[in-house]
Scaffold this active site. Structure first.
Site, PDB file in Angstrom:
ATOM      1  CB  ALA A  14      -0.931   0.015   1.204  1.00 52.18           C
ATOM      2  CG  PHE A  15      -0.547   5.444  -0.155  1.00 57.54           C
ATOM      3  CD1 PHE A  15      -1.827   5.017   0.130  1.00 57.54           C
ATOM      4  CD2 PHE A  15      -0.055   6.551   0.516  1.00 57.54           C
ATOM      5  CE1 PHE A  15      -2.616   5.684   1.063  1.00 57.54           C
ATOM      6  CE2 PHE A  15      -0.830   7.225   1.451  1.00 57.54           C
ATOM      7  CZ  PHE A  15      -2.114   6.788   1.727  1.00 57.54           C
ATOM      8  CE  LYS A  16      -2.509   4.899   5.372  1.00 60.83           C
ATOM      9  NZ  LYS A  16      -3.538   4.315   4.496  1.00 60.83           N
ATOM     10  CG  ASP A  17       4.825  -0.227   2.275  1.00 62.92           C
ATOM     11  OD1 ASP A  17       4.815  -0.427   3.508  1.00 62.92           O
ATOM     12  OD2 ASP A  17       4.356  -1.042   1.449  1.00 62.92           O
ATOM     13  CB  THR A  71      -1.407   3.593   9.201  1.00 63.30           C
ATOM     14  OG1 THR A  71      -1.978   4.522   8.301  1.00 63.30           O
ATOM     15  CG2 THR A  71      -0.335   4.288  10.010  1.00 63.30           C
TER      16      THR A  71
END
Ligand SMILES: *Cc1c(COP(=O)(O)O)cnc(C)c1O
Length: 452
Positions: A108-111, A142
């Site tokens: 996911a983009f949170k990485d 998150t």
């Protein structure tokens, strides 16, 4: 470069201080005290790799970190991404492109932000000799990304609250199967907003905060916002020159963190046409942009659970700009909002934003249509971005998660369940979680017990 709080009562601090504090001591969120004009750098930045660009951008803000150290931190942070471009762009048709932000370790983009934040924390601990306790609330992604970014980091102990039964089984496994002794996933009864409220309460206990060296990995952390700006910049630079000025970024949104990170670049004079704020059925932000009313309603569980949020914390950062930095007025509005659960703006107008909302019934349908029309599989969060798009306009859609993270929706869409090797491996691992009452006192004592 110095950083100031949106509530104006915290004094200015260095980058490292703002990052390690997370929430400012006055309850506000940190922002840079000034915004560099980045347009003179664009020519030089155009052909950079992702991590070179990230380093060049952070150098403007993280002025208290040694340049070589910063370069190493950034390079290491993107070394575990499975795609060599880090954030590749896929063209669906002439007007529609997708920026894939799901090639990091937790898909996911949170990485993008949390891999970096883990390394920034480690550097800080090395420098200061003071250990850090990380506390965060998560609607799923998150927590997974924070744990992946922080596991095994020396001097860091991580506590992640998540609403029990309301994150996907795979997200839960990503949080509970780390087998790392510095990580404590805490399952609470209630919603993400309940968890977030408990976290905020604990952060407002300044004595406790100091005692345990508390820091936040939620998108209230400035480092997350700045790290997320980078992929907007990277994507903008990758667009054809004639598309740069007329492409709208469409952003699946919950906490307003991701979309705010992109918008911040416009404060540095990057000429981005606009942002479409794409919400699921929890549409507090859609109602805000449409009617000027910022009002809570009940959070309902949706097929895009990482956006099941009503209190969009990062809206406070936008509000700071809307009010021209009037921190007194902002503090007043936030107090009214905290007390009454709503605030009505007369004449709410922010240039460059549009919005949309997608119901749960529509999500499988959209997934199916995107698959049929473009032979491209989106996850339920990204699906929310395919709504209210105009035919003749150009869009870049931010794909925030890999489809395999949310496999349940595909049966309804009459599609096979997508799979990912990383997630399949997790199914073999042992899961450990701690059930705890969603109450600041109980959580504080759990933390103290574990770190002592
Ligand atoms: C967190 C998340 C979002 C929402 O991001 P915000 O920064 O809260 O707006 C959207 N999609 C996915 C997959 C997420 O994990």
């Amino acid at each position: 470069m110095q950083f100031v709080s949106t509530r104006g009562q915290a004094g200015s601090v260095s980058f490292s201080e703002a990052v390690s504090q997370g929430l400012a001591p006055d309850g506000g969120l940190y922002l840079p005290s000034e915004f560099p004009d980045i347009t003179p750098f664009l020519f030089e930045w155009e052909n950079m790799s992702y991590s070179e660009l990230c380093f060049s951008y952070f150098r403007l803000f993280a002025t208290d970190i040694n340049e070589n150290t910063l370069r190493e931190i950034v390079e290491d942070s993107y070394s575990q991404f499975s795609h060599n471009e880090i954030a590749p762009i896929v063209s669906l048709d002439e007007n529609l492109k997708v920026l894939e932000l799901f090639h990091g370790p937790t898909l996911a983009f949170k990485d993008f932000a949390l891999q970096l934040l883990g390394n920034l924390y480690e550097e800080q601990i090395k420098k200061s000799g003071r250990d850090l306790t990380i506390l965060g609330a998560t609607s799923g992604d998150t927590g997974a990304a924070a744990i992946a970014g922080l596991l095994g980091k020396k001097g860091v102990t991580v506590f992640i609250l998540f609403p029990d039964g309301k994150v996907s089984p795979l997200q839960e496994r990503q949080m509970t199967c780390s087998a790392s002794d510095n990580v404590f996933p805490l399952a609470i009864e209630g919603t993400f907003d309940d968890a977030q409220r408990a976290v905020k309460e604990i952060f407002s206990d300044l004595e406790f905060k100091k005692k345990v060296g508390l820091s936040a990995v939620n998108s209230i952390n400035l480092a997350r916002i700045l790290a997320q700006s980078v992929y907007y910049l990277f994507a903008w630079l990758k667009l054809e020159k004639e598309d740069r000025l007329n492409t709208t970024f469409v952003v699946p949104t919950g906490n307003f963190g991701n979309v705010f990170a992109g918008w911040l670049l416009t404060k540095m004079k990057l000429p981005i046409k606009g942002f479409q704020v794409a919400t699921n059925q929890n549409d507090v932000l859609h109602r805000l942009f449409k009617y000027g009313q910022y009002s809570l309603s009940e959070v309902t569980q949706s097929l895009a659970p990482s956006m099941d949020i009503q209190i969009a914390s990062n809206f406070e950062r936008l509000l700071y700009f809307i009010l021209d930095g009037d921190t007194q007025k902002l503090t007043q509005i936030m107090a009214i909002f905290a007390k009454e659960g709503k605030y009505r703006f007369d004449n709410f107008q922010v240039d460059g934003f549009s919005s949309s909302s997608v119901s749960d019934d529509e999500i499988p349908e959209i997934i199916r249509n995107v698959q049929d029309n473009y032979d491209y599989l989106v996850d339920p969060h990204t699906a929310c971005a395919f709504k209210d798009l105009k035919n003749s306009e150009k869009y870049l859609i931010l794909a925030t998660a890999h489809a395999a993270k949310f496999p349940d929706v595909y049966e309804t869409a009459s599609l096979p369940q997508p799979k990912s090797a990383i997630l399949e491996e997790l199914k073999e691992k042992k899961s450990v979680k701690f059930s705890i009452c969603c109450d600041a006192v109980a959580i504080r004592s759990f933390i103290e017990d574990k770190i002592s």
